[in-house]
Design a protein around this motif. Structure first.
Motif: not given
Ligand SMILES: [Zn+2]
Length: 291
Positions: A26-33, A52-56
């Motif tokens: 995971r790249p630093a600083g990219s929030l994963r939701i 942020p990276d957002i997925r369902s």
């Protein structure tokens, strides 16, 4: 036959062996939701903005009420920083899946916590005023998890809140064009109760009184009687489910209109691929079917 819970545990162990190094990529600083559904993912996107990276977890077009988690579901939970779930018992499959993911840094946002859930009905997001509350909770959680970007999240959430306020006003104005005596619906399942309460529609019945349970012929016969007695103009089916029962009911009640709504899942086309677009599309569908 192994119980579903044990299959989930087995999948979890397999995944642990296969991708124990995945989270380090995971790249630093990219929030994963991750959000349980596409609809909640869209609300999270509104609240969090483009960063942020957002997925369902539940794919588009699939009902969260009878979803079966897969190895991908567990992997997504293992890699996430924040989980957005509806709660109010909508995602019965989620709790064991979270346990199997074993992610100690996962922050869980339960959107319906503290909101007025009526008769155990989990579909509060269908009322844009409750969607505002969902978005506020998501904003508060991500601001805590990723303090460095708090100002950007607050700005995104403020802009989204203004969109939701406008959505409520627009929906109210559209529903007001339906003659009051015709603001009556039969729906597929109980997804529209909060929407109907907010905007002054009357739902006289649902084809599936319990989500995922096939109704019996006596229930459909009751709905036919109700549709005639209450002068219901239209029956509303849903894109994810067969429209067979809705058509049978509409025909038996004297040739009512059948229209299709979105609720638990967004659609794939332009205009129904966001929460705001979905509510606008549903409202336009309801207005043209009832007016
Ligand atoms: Zn539902």
């Amino acid at each position: 036959m192994p119980s579903p819970r044990w299959s989930v545990v087995a999948l979890g162990l397999l995944l642990l062996a296969a991708c124990s190094h995945a989270s380090s990529e995971r790249p630093a600083g990219s929030l994963r939701i991750v959000a349980s559904t596409t609809t909640l993912a869209s609300i999270a996107r509104g609240a969090a903005g483009a960063g942020p990276d957002i997925r369902s977890l539940v794919p588009i077009g699939v009902s969260p009420e009878d979803f079966q988690p897969s190895p991908d579901t567990i992997a997504a939970l293992r890699d996430a920083d924040v989980l957005v779930e509806n709660g109010a018992q909508m995602e019965a499959w989620l709790e064991p899946t979270i346990r199997n993911a074993g992610n100690p840094r996962l922050h869980v946002v339960v959107c319906t916590d503290g909101l007025p859930v009526v008769d155990g009905n989990p579909h509060l997001w269908m009322d844009p005023e409750f969607a505002r509350r969902y978005a506020g909770k998501i904003r508060d959680a991500i601001v805590n998890v990723d303090v460095a970007h708090a100002a950007a999240y607050r700005a995104a959430a403020d802009a989204f809140d203004r969109q939701l306020v406008a959505l409520t006003a627009r929906t109210r104005a559209k529903i007001a064009t339906i003659p009051p005596a015709r603001r009556t619906m039969i729906v597929f399942h109980n997804a529209f109760d909060y929407y109907a309460r907010r905007f002054g529609l009357r739902i006289v019945g649902a084809i599936e009184p319990t989500a995922g349970a096939e109704p019996n012929p006596a229930h459909i016969a009751d709905l036919v009687r109700l549709a005639r007695a209450e002068h219901v103009p239209a029956v509303f089916a849903e894109h994810e489910y067969s429209d067979k029962l809705a058509r049978t009911l509409a025909e038996s009640a004297g040739g009512l209109k059948v229209a299709f709504l979105y609720d638990d899942s967004l659609g794939t086309g332009a205009g129904v691929d966001t929460y705001v677009g979905m509510i606008d599309t549903d409202t336009d569908t309801i207005v043209s079917a009832l007016r």
